[in-house]
Design an enzyme around this catalytic site. Structure first.
Site, PDB file in Angstrom:
ATOM      1  N   VAL A   1       1.899  -0.721  19.020  1.00 19.62           N
ATOM      2  CA  VAL A   1       0.982  -0.144  20.009  1.00 19.62           C
ATOM      3  C   VAL A   1       1.637  -0.164  21.398  1.00 19.62           C
ATOM      4  CG1 VAL A   1      -1.227  -0.483  21.181  1.00 19.62           C
ATOM      5  CG2 VAL A   1      -1.111  -0.661  18.698  1.00 19.62           C
ATOM      6  N   ALA A   2       2.305  -1.261  21.707  1.00 15.18           N
ATOM      7  CA  ALA A   2       2.966  -1.384  23.016  1.00 15.18           C
ATOM      8  C   ALA A   2       3.964  -0.239  23.206  1.00 15.18           C
ATOM      9  CB  ALA A   2       3.688  -2.725  23.110  1.00 15.18           C
TER      10      ALA A   2
ATOM     11  N   ARG B   1      -5.556  -4.087  15.275  1.00 14.60           N
ATOM     12  CA  ARG B   1      -6.406  -4.415  14.138  1.00 14.60           C
ATOM     13  C   ARG B   1      -7.157  -5.669  14.548  1.00 14.60           C
ATOM     14  NH1 ARG B   1      -4.489  -6.753  10.466  1.00 14.60           N
ATOM     15  NH2 ARG B   1      -2.367  -6.958  11.235  1.00 14.60           N
TER      16      ARG B   1
ATOM     17  N   ASP C   1      43.058 -27.084  -8.886  1.00 12.79           N
ATOM     18  CA  ASP C   1      42.451 -27.843  -7.787  1.00 12.79           C
ATOM     19  C   ASP C   1      41.354 -28.724  -8.409  1.00 12.79           C
ATOM     20  OD1 ASP C   1      41.380 -28.511  -5.154  1.00 12.79           O
ATOM     21  OD2 ASP C   1      39.763 -27.115  -5.659  1.00 12.79           O
TER      22      ASP C   1
ATOM     23  N   GLU D   1       3.985   2.685  21.510  1.00 12.44           N
ATOM     24  CA  GLU D   1       3.312   3.988  21.510  1.00 12.44           C
ATOM     25  C   GLU D   1       2.703   4.284  22.881  1.00 12.44           C
ATOM     26  OE1 GLU D   1       2.177   3.577  16.750  1.00 12.44           O
ATOM     27  OE2 GLU D   1       0.591   3.489  18.244  1.00 12.44           O
TER      28      GLU D   1
ATOM     29  N   ARG E   1       0.831  -1.207   0.000  1.00  4.30           N
ATOM     30  CA  ARG E   1       0.000   0.000   0.000  1.00  4.30           C
ATOM     31  C   ARG E   1       0.865   1.257   0.000  1.00  4.30           C
ATOM     32  NH1 ARG E   1      -5.484  -0.358   1.544  1.00  4.30           N
ATOM     33  NH2 ARG E   1      -5.541   1.895   1.240  1.00  4.30           N
TER      34      ARG E   1
END
Ligand code: ADQ
Length: 739
Positions: free
Chosen positions: A391-392, A287, A512, A394, A14
């Site tokens: 959220v925690a 949400r 090699d 904020e 978005r």
């Protein structure tokens, strides 16, 4: 740093703004949500362009309206990707949110596997790639976001190898045992590995990702660097922060608001709090998503009311759920479940003056969000799985008065940095009920102490720091990548080499074997040379001006069997043995083997504990092979073994060589470089070529004269002059010498 980045191109599903159309008028509005809010401030720092879906269905816009939309978005430095309704159903609501989202959040029972979802997901990732191809400039830095665009990094890297590509995953990356369920797991991992830098919120997601890379694709991983042969990807943890200043400042302003300026929600809250002393609010915001553990929270709150009835009529849970993905069935079901639960709890416990749960199903403007955060002393955040959870963070940032307690699920990425919160298991109702009680009873002084530490950390590692760290790391990786690119064999260098070859009349080739002329097999016994290789080598050696030396860590037996009658010189066991063409093997170095009986039990111990590993006993060295072992266990045991051997070897004059999925112990001072140097002393050569693939070959490159042409397969830091991708590329070069 800003000066180095000419333009930052951000890509996400978005755009950070949405559009609304009314009466042919276009209105552009900022979007909420973690990613949009977080990256907006980053995009403002640089000259930037943001590419993403506008949220409108392509068919709902006439050509004329599209033009207008493009125009309006351009002013916001945004460029829209047009996606039709049916495509959105399959790409966004389908593969992104019915396959990846549930699986990555460990909801395997909700995960749906539809081929047509996948195909549309591929198509839409291609559409994003197509738009990027049109708009990318050569000095751009690209930052791609999240699980909707997991295939995009590779699509871009293939077209623009020099553009730095960063990718950040905002959701968890699950354990390999869960990720492996996905039918398209390889394509997804390969898609992601197109990025130069891959960022995750936590070290756990990083380690899950690395484990999937190792198991599904078998790439070598050194710490957090994945060696992809042609390039590398760095993987790191960048725990996303918030715009701390903004939340903190707004909370301070909230306190100064006079009565009449207060918003409705705030008035309701104050009304409730004033009804009796000691009333408190517990806040939760998410949400409406099954990963957020909302039903668990309600059950736990009910359990709390039963267990601690003294809080009846005193505590209310304010639960804000933002509508989300409501076209997906699981989201409709969770909504119904939450509605019913809230109804039942309120029905059972509410009194005239008190409602236990205030439930709002809507989005809120920022000011009201701040009011809610500020008025609540306790936040109850209980996701069953969450990439980070902003959220925690904020909530903590708004605690300006030294009061406030956060109860946080240990399943949220944020828990890793927020140890001062009360951490709970979201499935343990009793623990949550006790946590609520603990939070309500927590002394003011303790609240203050915990808050101070949390706030200090959030302020320091805020969104700007997060983005800045990511960008710094990305530019650093891009810089290293450039250095490797500079060593890629170009046609110009190739031409110079072939000219020198043509002019020379005494030439020598040191080659090699494993990994350089043939690919790796699970069992070294099976890597016998194929006809094509024999043909190239024989033709090279048949030129009377050429001398061909096969120089390897292998034992003498296989080499004698394969090349005994060929016109090559052979060096075995890293330089212990030499066999000149047509002669017998001779010892280059004299040495004893008594040390083997000291080492053998140590190696045997590791064989016994690590299925698929075995010991190879060479004349003057011993090797522990772990190519067939479980990739992760093998790598871990190799580290342990190396550590153990180091102390064991202290007085034995031995050294450890770490090759490709092998650990070898041998006498000190013997290596391919020394052996090659002795051969070079025997004659004068005017064209010297050396090729190898692992770090035992670095000795060879180191002891070669400066004018030698040295080639390394793979891209690990090397002393060789050039890098090629694979043993096939070496063969291709050799073929050119003889044609
Ligand atoms: P989300 O699952 O959306 O994000 P979260 O990290 O909590 O979860 O971010 C939500 C954001 O939306 C917050 O910034 C919050 O302020 C805002 N918001 C929430 N409710 C709101 C409301 N009612 N009105 C307005 N704004 C509201 C995904 C991952 C997370 C990860 C983020 C960022 O699922 O785990 O933390 O991306 O990487």
């Amino acid at each position: 740093m800003g000066s180095i980045v000419k333009r930052l191109v951000i890509v996400s599903n978005r755009l950070p703004v949405g559009i609304e159309i009314e009466d042919n008028k276009i209105d552009v509005k900022p979007n909420v949500g973690g990613l949009a809010t977080g990256m907006r401030s980053v995009s403002q720092k640089y000259d930037s362009l943001w590419i993403g879906w506008s949220g409108m269905h392509a068919e709902d816009l006439s050509l004329e309206m599209r033009k207008k939309t493009d125009e309006a978005l351009r002013k916001e430095k945004c460029l829209p990707v047009y996606i039709g309704k049916e495509e959105i159903d399959k790409y966004y609501y389908g593969f992104s949110n019915r396959t990846i989202w549930p699986l990555f959040h460990y909801f395997t029972q909700y995960t749906e596997y539809y081929q047509e979802f996948w195909e549309t997901y591929v198509d839409i990732n291609k559409r994003f790639a197509g738009i990027l191809k049109e708009h990318l400039r050569k000095d751009d830095v690209l930052w791609i976001h999240d699980y909707h665009l997991l295939l995009l990094p590779r699509m871009i890297k293939e077209e623009f190898p020099a553009i730095p590509v960063g990718f950040f995953l905002h959701i968890p990356f699950p354990s390999y045992e869960v990720f492996r369920i996905l039918p398209w797991r390889k394509e997804i991992i390969e898609g992601m590995l197109g990025a130069d830098l891959l960022g995750f919120h936590t070290f756990d997601y990083e380690r899950h990702f690395l484990s999937s890379v190792r198991r599904l694709l078998g790439y070598d991983i050194e710490f957090n660097r994945i060696n992809l042969r042609t390039r590398m990807s760095i993987v790191d943890a960048f725990p996303m922060g918030i715009d701390y200043g903004k939340f903190h400042q707004s909370a301070l302003e909230h306190r100064q608001k006079s009565g009449k300026d207060r918003l409705d929600i705030q008035k309701d809250i104050e009304n409730f709090l004033s009804m009796s002393p000691g009333r408190k609010l517990i806040l939760s915001i998410d949400r409406l998503d099954y990963s957020k553990g909302i039903p668990n929270r309600l059950h736990a709150f009910e359990h709390f009311l039963n267990k601690y009835p003294q809080y009846l009529e005193k505590v209310t849970l304010v639960m804000l759920a933002v509508p989300s993905r409501d076209q997906v069935e699981q989201y409709q079901l969770i909504k119904k479940e939450v509605d019913e639960l809230v109804g039942r709890i309120n029905g059972a416990y509410a009194t005239i003056n008190w409602t236990p749960v205030w439930y709002f199903y809507r989005s809120l403007p920022f000011e009201e969000l701040i009011d809610l955060y500020s008025s609540s002393e306790i936040a109850l955040i209980t996701p069953v799985r969450d990439g980070m959870n902003l959220v925690a963070k904020e909530f903590i940032a708004t605690k300006t008065e030294g009061r406030g307690v956060l109860i946080l699920s240990e399943m949220a990425g944020a828990a890793k940095e927020m140890g001062e919160a009360i951490l709970i298991n979201p499935n343990n109702m009793d623990e949550i009920a006790d946590a609520i009680h603990h939070a309500l009873e927590m002394p003011a002084e303790e609240q203050k102490q915990r808050l101070e530490v949390l706030k200090e950390r959030l302020q320091r590692y805020d969104i700007d720091k997060w983005a800045g760290d990511f960008m710094d790391s990305l530019l650093e990786v891009a810089d290293q990548q450039q250095k490797y690119l500079a060593k890629r064999l170009t046609s110009k260098w190739e031409k110079r080499m072939f000219e020198r070859y043509a002019k020379a009349n005494r030439r020598i080739f040191f080659l090699d074997y494993d990994g350089t002329l043939v690919g790796f097999r699970k069992d070294p016994k099976h890597s016998r040379p194929d006809d094509e290789l024999m043909d190239i080598l024989t033709r090279l050696a048949d030129d009377k001006n050429n001398r061909l030396v096969l120089i390897s860590g292998r034992d003498r037996d296989s080499f004698t069997r394969w090349f005994g009658d060929k016109p090559f010189d052979l060096i075995a066991e890293h330089g212990v043995w030499l066999r000149m063409q047509g002669k017998d093997w001779e010892l280059f170095e004299q040495m004893g083997t008594h040390w083997k009986e000291i080492i053998r039990p140590a190696l045997q111990f590791y064989v016994d504990r690590t299925p698929g590993t075995f010991i190879e006993d060479k004349n003057y060295s011993m090797v522990w092979h772990y190519r067939k072992a479980d990739p992760e266990l093998g790598a871990m045991r190799a580290l342990e073994l190396k550590y153990e051997l180091t102390s064991l070897l202290a007085n034995l004059d031995l050294e450890i060589l770490e090759g490709n999925k092998v650990i070898e112990v041998k006498k000190m001072g013997i290596n391919k470089g020394k052996a090659a140097a002795r051969i070079l002393q025997q004659d004068r050569y005017d064209f010297i070529f050396g090729a190898g693939d692992d770090w035992t070959d670095e000795y060879l490159f180191e002891d070669m004269p400066a004018e030698a042409f040295t080639i390394k397969v793979g891209m690990i830091n090397t002393r060789a002059s050039y890098i090629v991708n694979s043993h096939e590329a070496v063969r291709e070069l050799l073929r050119k010498f003889v044609s």
